[in-house]
Design a protein around this motif. Sequence first.
Motif, PDB file in Angstrom:
ATOM      1  N   GLY A 125       0.060  -1.175   0.105  1.00 15.95           N
ATOM      2  CA  GLY A 125      -0.046   0.199  -0.091  1.00 15.95           C
ATOM      3  C   GLY A 125       0.941   0.655  -0.130  1.00 15.95           C
ATOM      4  O   GLY A 125       1.863   1.582  -0.700  1.00 15.95           O
ATOM      5  N   ILE A 126       0.451   2.216   0.440  1.00 19.12           N
ATOM      6  CA  ILE A 126       0.768   3.830   0.182  1.00 19.12           C
ATOM      7  C   ILE A 126       1.529   4.071   1.899  1.00 19.12           C
ATOM      8  O   ILE A 126       0.948   3.477   2.422  1.00 19.12           O
ATOM      9  N   VAL A 127       2.350   4.182   1.934  1.00 14.81           N
ATOM     10  CA  VAL A 127       3.545   4.840   2.803  1.00 14.81           C
ATOM     11  C   VAL A 127       3.722   6.667   2.596  1.00 14.81           C
ATOM     12  O   VAL A 127       3.910   7.430   1.695  1.00 14.81           O
ATOM     13  N   PHE A 128       3.625   7.423   4.182  1.00 18.32           N
ATOM     14  CA  PHE A 128       3.989   8.800   4.019  1.00 18.32           C
ATOM     15  C   PHE A 128       5.134   8.617   4.170  1.00 18.32           C
ATOM     16  O   PHE A 128       5.810   7.925   5.599  1.00 18.32           O
ATOM     17  N   GLY A 129       6.311   9.391   3.483  1.00 15.35           N
ATOM     18  CA  GLY A 129       7.185  10.101   4.275  1.00 15.35           C
ATOM     19  C   GLY A 129       8.117   8.756   3.382  1.00 15.35           C
ATOM     20  O   GLY A 129       8.011   8.168   2.147  1.00 15.35           O
ATOM     21  N   ARG A 130       9.567   9.537   3.474  1.00 15.25           N
ATOM     22  CA  ARG A 130      10.462   8.425   2.448  1.00 15.25           C
ATOM     23  C   ARG A 130      10.463   7.159   2.586  1.00 15.25           C
ATOM     24  O   ARG A 130      10.716   6.793   4.031  1.00 15.25           O
ATOM     25  N   PRO A 131      10.370   6.365   1.756  1.00 18.99           N
ATOM     26  CA  PRO A 131      10.445   4.890   2.610  1.00 18.99           C
ATOM     27  C   PRO A 131      12.182   4.140   2.262  1.00 18.99           C
ATOM     28  O   PRO A 131      12.011   3.283   3.227  1.00 18.99           O
TER      29      PRO A 131
END
Length: 454
Positions: A125-131
Motif C-alpha cells: 500500500g501507500i506510506v507517508f515519508g521517504r521509504p
Amino acid sequence: MIGRQFLFAAVAMSAVMPLAAQDVTSVTLFNSGTVLVRRTLPIALPAGASVQRVALGEFDPASLAALDAGVAITRIDASGGPSEDALLRRSVGDTFQIEQSDSRPVRRARLVSMDPERWEWLDAGIVFGRPGRIVWPAALVPPEAVADVAVQSDRARRGLKVMYQTSGASWGATYRIFLGADARIEGNASLIGGTLDLKDAEVQLLAGDVGRVAAAPSAMMLGERFASKAQGYAGADIATSESVGDIHLYSLPEHVNFVPGTQTVVPLFASTPLHAERRLTLSGALQYYGGLNPEAEERPIPVDVAYRMDRKMGTAFGDLALPAGGVTVFDEDRAGRVQIIGQGSIGHTAAGEELIVSTGTAFDVTARRVQTDYNVSRIGNPLRSTAIAAYRVTLQNAKDSAVTVEVREDHGGDWSVLESSVPAEKRSSTRTVFNVAVPAHGSAVLTYRLRVVW
C-alpha cells in the motif's frame, strides 16, 4: 520513464554542443559578483508555442529574456539546482527502485505526491515519508540546474538567443607602480571564475556603479567557494575600453574558458610611463566637528606617505580610465633589486583625473606635536564657546635628502589660524596647510595658533 530519460539526456547533450560561429557566448563581469550572460542555446525552436527544457546552471529566472525579435518567453519554471527534493518534484508519478537496508531486497515504489511526501509500494500500500534510499537512474539526474521555459516564436528557428544574470564570478583590478628612472604603471584584471562554467566566451569587464534593484524571489543559490587556481593570460594583446552610459567597459581581446574555481589574470593596458610625486602629510590636532579640547602631553604623530600622479588629457597615462583596485608601489634598492615600498588602493578614476595613492607611513621622517597654550570662553545668547590654542610640531628627517612635510588642519565650522611660523595656505573653508621644509639629517619646528568657535 523512457520519454523523461530521453529528455534529460538531450539536455545533457545540449550543454556540450558547439555553437555556430556567429552565436558567440558573451559574458559581462561586475565587481560585485553579478554576471550578465548572452548566449544562443542550441535548440530546435518550432513556430508557435512550445516548452523548452534548458540547462543554464544557477541563474536568476527573473532575469531570463529572449534577444531575438519575434520570440517571447511567456513562463519560466526553474529549480534551484539538481537537489533530490527538486528532482522529486519533477518526478511525481514515476516509479523508482528503493533500498531499505543492506539485508533487505530492493523494492519498487511509485511517487504519489509531495507535501506531504507519499509513496505507493507496487507490492503493497501507500506510506507517508521517504521509504528508503532512492536509486536514481543516471539519465534523470542532469549535470546542472534545469528550467522549463515556455516560448512563443513567430517562426521555426535553429537556436534560442537569451540573456540572463547569474552570480558567483567577479573581477578586480590591480596595479603596479615602478618608481625611479623608468617610472611606469602596469594594470591587470583578475577574473575569478567562482562557479561559472562556460566555454569560449568573449568577456567584458564592467567598472562603475549601475545601482541595485529590489531582488525578486528566486531559487538561485550561491555556489560554494572554490580554492583559487591562478592561470596566466597567454594573449599578447591587451583589453580595449569604452564608455557605455555612465559606466566603463573593458573588452578582452581573446575568448576565455570559465572553469569553476579558476582565476585568470589579463593586462588592462600596456605598460605606461608616468611621473610620481611623493607627498608627506601630517594630520592636524583638530576634530573635524565639535569643539577644541586641552591636551596634556606631547605625542608622536605618524607622517603619511602618498604618491600623486598628474594625468593630463592627451597623454598616454592621462587618457587611461582606471577602475578601482589595489596598488603596489615598487622601487630599487642600492643593489638594483626591486622592492615593495608601499601598498594602497584607488577608486574609479576617469581619464584626466589626477591619481593619488596613499601607501602607509614614513619610517625616516617622524613628528611630535604638543599643545603649548589653551584657553576657552563661553559668551553670547545662545551660549557659544570660543577656544584659542597654540601648538608646536617638531619634525625629524633621517634621510640623506631634504623633504617637505605638509601639516594639515581640517575642521568644519567657524575656525581660523591666528598666526604661524610657516605661512598658512587656506585650501578650502575646512582645510589649511603648512608646508614645512625639513633638511637632510635635520629637524624643523612649526608653531601656530588656532581659534575655534562652537
